[in-house]
Design a protein around this motif. Sequence first.
Motif, PDB file in Angstrom:
ATOM      1  N   THR A 187      28.034   9.047  47.570  1.00  0.00           N
ATOM      2  CA  THR A 187      28.560   7.900  48.132  1.00  0.00           C
ATOM      3  C   THR A 187      27.483   7.071  49.465  1.00  0.00           C
ATOM      4  O   THR A 187      27.728   6.099  49.300  1.00  0.00           O
ATOM      5  N   ILE A 188      27.792   7.980  50.330  1.00  0.00           N
ATOM      6  CA  ILE A 188      26.894   7.810  51.581  1.00  0.00           C
ATOM      7  C   ILE A 188      25.227   7.187  50.809  1.00  0.00           C
ATOM      8  O   ILE A 188      25.068   6.650  51.541  1.00  0.00           O
ATOM      9  N   GLN A 189      24.105   7.820  49.770  1.00  0.00           N
ATOM     10  CA  GLN A 189      23.016   7.537  49.243  1.00  0.00           C
ATOM     11  C   GLN A 189      23.234   6.116  48.946  1.00  0.00           C
ATOM     12  O   GLN A 189      22.957   5.462  48.839  1.00  0.00           O
ATOM     13  N   GLN A 190      24.378   6.170  48.242  1.00  0.00           N
ATOM     14  CA  GLN A 190      24.297   4.590  47.714  1.00  0.00           C
ATOM     15  C   GLN A 190      25.471   3.579  48.405  1.00  0.00           C
ATOM     16  O   GLN A 190      24.946   2.037  48.250  1.00  0.00           O
ATOM     17  N   TYR A 191      25.457   3.589  49.106  1.00  0.00           N
ATOM     18  CA  TYR A 191      26.237   2.655  50.475  1.00  0.00           C
ATOM     19  C   TYR A 191      25.915   3.134  51.929  1.00  0.00           C
ATOM     20  O   TYR A 191      26.956   3.825  52.450  1.00  0.00           O
ATOM     21  N   PRO A 192      24.476   3.021  51.990  1.00  0.00           N
ATOM     22  CA  PRO A 192      24.299   3.452  53.828  1.00  0.00           C
ATOM     23  C   PRO A 192      24.622   2.894  54.627  1.00  0.00           C
ATOM     24  O   PRO A 192      24.907   2.979  56.158  1.00  0.00           O
ATOM     25  N   ASP A 193      25.484   1.788  54.421  1.00  0.00           N
ATOM     26  CA  ASP A 193      25.676   1.001  55.843  1.00  0.00           C
ATOM     27  C   ASP A 193      27.313   0.672  56.402  1.00  0.00           C
ATOM     28  O   ASP A 193      27.674   0.450  56.871  1.00  0.00           O
ATOM     29  N   THR A 194      27.765   1.387  54.950  1.00  0.00           N
ATOM     30  CA  THR A 194      29.416   2.000  55.346  1.00  0.00           C
ATOM     31  C   THR A 194      29.367   3.494  55.575  1.00  0.00           C
ATOM     32  O   THR A 194      28.694   4.414  55.265  1.00  0.00           O
ATOM     33  N   HIS A 195      30.119   3.377  56.735  1.00  0.00           N
ATOM     34  CA  HIS A 195      30.078   5.229  58.050  1.00  0.00           C
ATOM     35  C   HIS A 195      31.229   6.009  57.404  1.00  0.00           C
ATOM     36  O   HIS A 195      32.389   4.967  56.648  1.00  0.00           O
ATOM     37  N   ILE A 196      31.132   6.556  56.659  1.00  0.00           N
ATOM     38  CA  ILE A 196      32.478   7.755  55.378  1.00  0.00           C
ATOM     39  C   ILE A 196      32.808   8.776  56.573  1.00  0.00           C
ATOM     40  O   ILE A 196      32.534   9.600  57.431  1.00  0.00           O
ATOM     41  N   ARG A 197      34.434   8.477  57.594  1.00  0.00           N
ATOM     42  CA  ARG A 197      34.550   8.507  58.355  1.00  0.00           C
ATOM     43  C   ARG A 197      35.771  10.640  57.348  1.00  0.00           C
ATOM     44  O   ARG A 197      36.498   9.743  57.428  1.00  0.00           O
TER      45      ARG A 197
END
Length: 295
Positions: free
Chosen positions: A113-123
């Motif tokens: 998911t991080i690779q797909q949406y790098p601008d969103t911070h996954i906490r």
Amino acid sequence: MKIEQLRVLHAIVTTGSFREAAATLHRSQPALTQAIKVLEAEIGLTLLSREHYRPVLTPAGEAFYRQAKTVLAEMQVLSNLTRKLAAFQEPQVTLSVTATCPLKPLLATVDETIQQYPDTHIRLLSDAMGGAAERLMNGEADIVVTTMDGLSTEEVEALPYMRIEIIPVTRPDYGPNRKSGRISTVTMSRFTQVITSGTGRGTFEQSRDVLNGTLRWTVADFAAKKEVIMAGMGWGGLPEHMIRSELKAGKLVQLDLAEFPPRHSSLYQIRRRDHQAGMVGTTLWEALQNSANRR
């Protein structure tokens, strides 16, 4: 008949009073009373009996309410679809995972998911003893992976994620002689059980799998619990995936306890039904379920 009238009826039935329903819906009690009166007049049925201290559904009201719940559930599904179609890329998504859940497969899903949406911070948070569920219901987490203990399916959506096994263990040189077979609680009362504390605001200690009358040592998490047990200073239940290599190497041994057999625990991925999931949260939710289905 309006959806809002059905929501009022649902709130009264689930809370048990007009006053508590008013507080839940952030409306005045007279407004709720009037809404029910108008609904009853429109359909020509008495839905709630006022003869008791608390409002009680009449026989006709029970039949009506069963169908009303179905309508409300379908409206929620439609509302969720609408929000999904209009999804936005949120700046942060918070995922809380119970401390007994293995992180390796979950981290792979999060990384996708991080690779797909790098601008969103996954906490990513790790919680224990109901802490994840508390975060979810307090609005501090978007998705949690935990048990369904204390949660209602009317308030949350839950999908099976995985099953784990909790095993009572100790170091081979600690505890009673295990040659005689099953060990009684009386025998174990002479030895220290290591338990974990919760991470929620309630901060309660482990209650499941705790033997009454035993000495106890409370630690903050399962990593500390494992270290204490490995140091030969107590015994306790640990997730099988955390101690697999130690059991195989003989560094830890399983205890055969009369009141603490190995226990399987079902973990679910859970989110609130009234939560507006964004694009990233929806993607992470679906990725978690796909990962669960592949196992």
